[in-house]
Scaffold this active site. Structure first.
Site, mmCIF file in Angstrom:
data_model
loop_
_atom_site.group_PDB
_atom_site.id
_atom_site.type_symbol
_atom_site.label_atom_id
_atom_site.label_comp_id
_atom_site.label_asym_id
_atom_site.label_seq_id
_atom_site.Cartn_x
_atom_site.Cartn_y
_atom_site.Cartn_z
ATOM 1 C CD GLU A 146 25.237 81.913 79.881
ATOM 2 O OE1 GLU A 146 24.145 81.952 78.937
ATOM 3 O OE2 GLU A 146 25.172 80.905 80.579
ATOM 4 C CB CYS A 169 25.071 78.397 78.308
ATOM 5 S SG CYS A 169 24.232 76.707 78.054
#
EC number: 2.1.1.35
Length: 455
Positions: free
Chosen positions: A448, A402
């Site tokens: 992401e 992330c």
């Protein structure tokens, strides 16, 4: 809970609400709001199903200094809310198409720096290895957009404190710093990532006490929420796990359930789940496609959470082995497997750096293993990297990040660098083959990044 007499305005809403009252600083009350999967602003009359609410009240610790109250800063107008939006959702002024361009460029820049460093470690000249016009050795796919752009958060955090106009019961988000004592609470009307119903969560009177909260949601205005469960947790800390202070179920079901990738998934109050449900499905599909698993493959799911990635691929692989620190999440994964009739999975509770080496030793060297890692922002423990790097049967690794920086960047470098006996990195290095950005957070710079490594 005696003595907690603060009153917090709350609007009734149909979505799942998870609320946290924080008393570590006087006048401070964060609130969480969450709605079920598949919600839509087109169906405002429907009632949510399968969700729970938890209320956490935190008492002020003895001897703790009170927050310095900011002075009156003026009326609460659009300029304050726009300033808040610029901090929380910095890309909100751009069209979504432009946001994706910004995020794609940022991910490409990260990969360029990463590849240059890895090439340098491997003794390759960066200027001659790759033409300057391309600059990337791996295949960088176009960014996958979020299916939902506005109001996509299934969980939102609000605080109650003094606003710019001096109102001590302003509900919203903080601007300023505690160090400088200039923190003010600003309403969230301009935050495009928050559902409208979440912004209305604190607009009716509500005592933060068990019985009053329970009554509010069973027979009071909060009954319109259609909540199926209400949790309460009392703590002396800002954030606290179930093990540190057990959740108390005041009424309803002990779990929430999601429908994702043709699976019914159970989620405990303490278990992690992505805030963008529709985006999470796109993310997990991408991971599944990159793994390339088959009936002869063992899938190793490290930091597996509630086991969604591994269980969604169970029918395509010979066995799924999951490792997760949080016991509640592992119990959820086991329940999900049993409910969906999945019999070729096993999940282990504990620190990955302690479990993984022994788990790999128990497997035959000839078995083909595909590893998926989805760590928190802190990245993977170095012993996990050592175990993956040194186990020859792992030829494919999918790394979900992330935020590829700090420890996560170090993880990637140690996966790809030449053998280093000093660091006990003895196995053949991995090579970064593909990268796929997946946007789960519209209006923010976050994204992401799914990386495919092979060797």
């Amino acid at each position: 809970m005696a003595g907690l007499k603060r009153r917090v305005p709350l609007h009734s809403l149909r979505y799942f609400i998870s609320m946290v009252g924080l008393f570590s600083k006087p006048g401070l009350l964060p609130w969480y709001a969450r709605n079920p999967p598949g919600w839509s602003q087109l169906f405002l009359g429907t009632v949510c199903k399968g969700d729970f609410t938890r209320v956490i009240a935190t008492k002020c610790q003895k001897g703790q200094k009170s927050q310095k109250k900011p002075s009156h800063l003026g009326p609460l107008d659009g300029s304050w809310q726009e300033r808040l939006a610029d901090v929380v959702t910095p890309l909100w002024r751009l069209s979504y198409e432009e946001q994706l361009k910004v995020k794609f460029a940022a991910q490409k820049k990260i990969l360029q720096r990463l590849e240059s460093y890895i090439q340098m470690l491997n003794g390759v000249s960066v200027t001659t290895a790759v033409p300057k016009s391309e600059r990337l050795s791996c295949l960088l796919h176009p960014i996958i957009p979020s299916p939902v752009i506005n109001g996509y958060r299934n969980k939102s955090t609000f605080s109650v404190n003094r606003g710019p106009d001096g109102n001590p019961k302003t509900v919203g988000f903080y601007l300023g710093t505690w160090r400088d004592g200039n923190v003010v609470c600003v309403q969230s009307n301009h935050l495009k990532n928050i559902p409208e119903k979440h912004s209305q969560v604190a607009q009716e009177e509500l005592h933060v006490q068990k019985e009053i909260v329970k009554e509010f949601f069973i027979r009071g205005p909060g009954a319109a929420c259609g909540l199926t469960s209400l949790y309460f947790q009392e703590s002396t800390m800002t954030r606290c796990s179930h093990q540190q202070s057990p959740y108390q179920l005041l009424f309803g079901e002990p779990y929430i359930f999601e429908e994702l990738l043709s699976l019914k998934i159970r989620i405990s109050p303490d278990a992690f789940f992505q805030i963008n449900t529709a985006g999470a499905e796109m993310l997990y599909r991408t991971v599944g496609e990159l793994t390339g698993v088959n009936s002869d493959t063992i899938l190793l799911d490290i930091c597996c959470g509630t086991g969604v990635i591994g269980l969604s691929l169970a029918q395509h692989t010979s066995r799924v082995l999951g490792i997760e620190l949080l016991e509640q999440a592992v119990e959820d994964a086991r329940w999900t497997a049993a409910f969906n009739g999945i019999t070729n999975s096993e999940f282990h509770t504990g620190q990955a750096e302690k479990i993984l080496p022994g788990l790999l030793k128990s497997k035959e060297d000839g078995q083909s293993i595909v590893a998926v890692v989805n760590p928190a922002r802190a990245g993977l423990h170095y012993k996990v990297i050592q175990a993956i790097r040194n186990f020859r049967a792992i030829h494919t690794l999918v790394f979900v990040s992330c935020k590829l920086h700090g420890e996560s960047t170090r993880n990637v470098i140690e996966l790809c660098c030449p053998p280093d006996p000093a660091k006990k990195l003895l196995g053949e290095p991995f090579v970064l083959q593909q990268a796929v950005p997946v946007d789960l957070f519209p209006h923010t710079p976050h994204c992401e990044l799914v990386l495919l490594f092979t060797r």
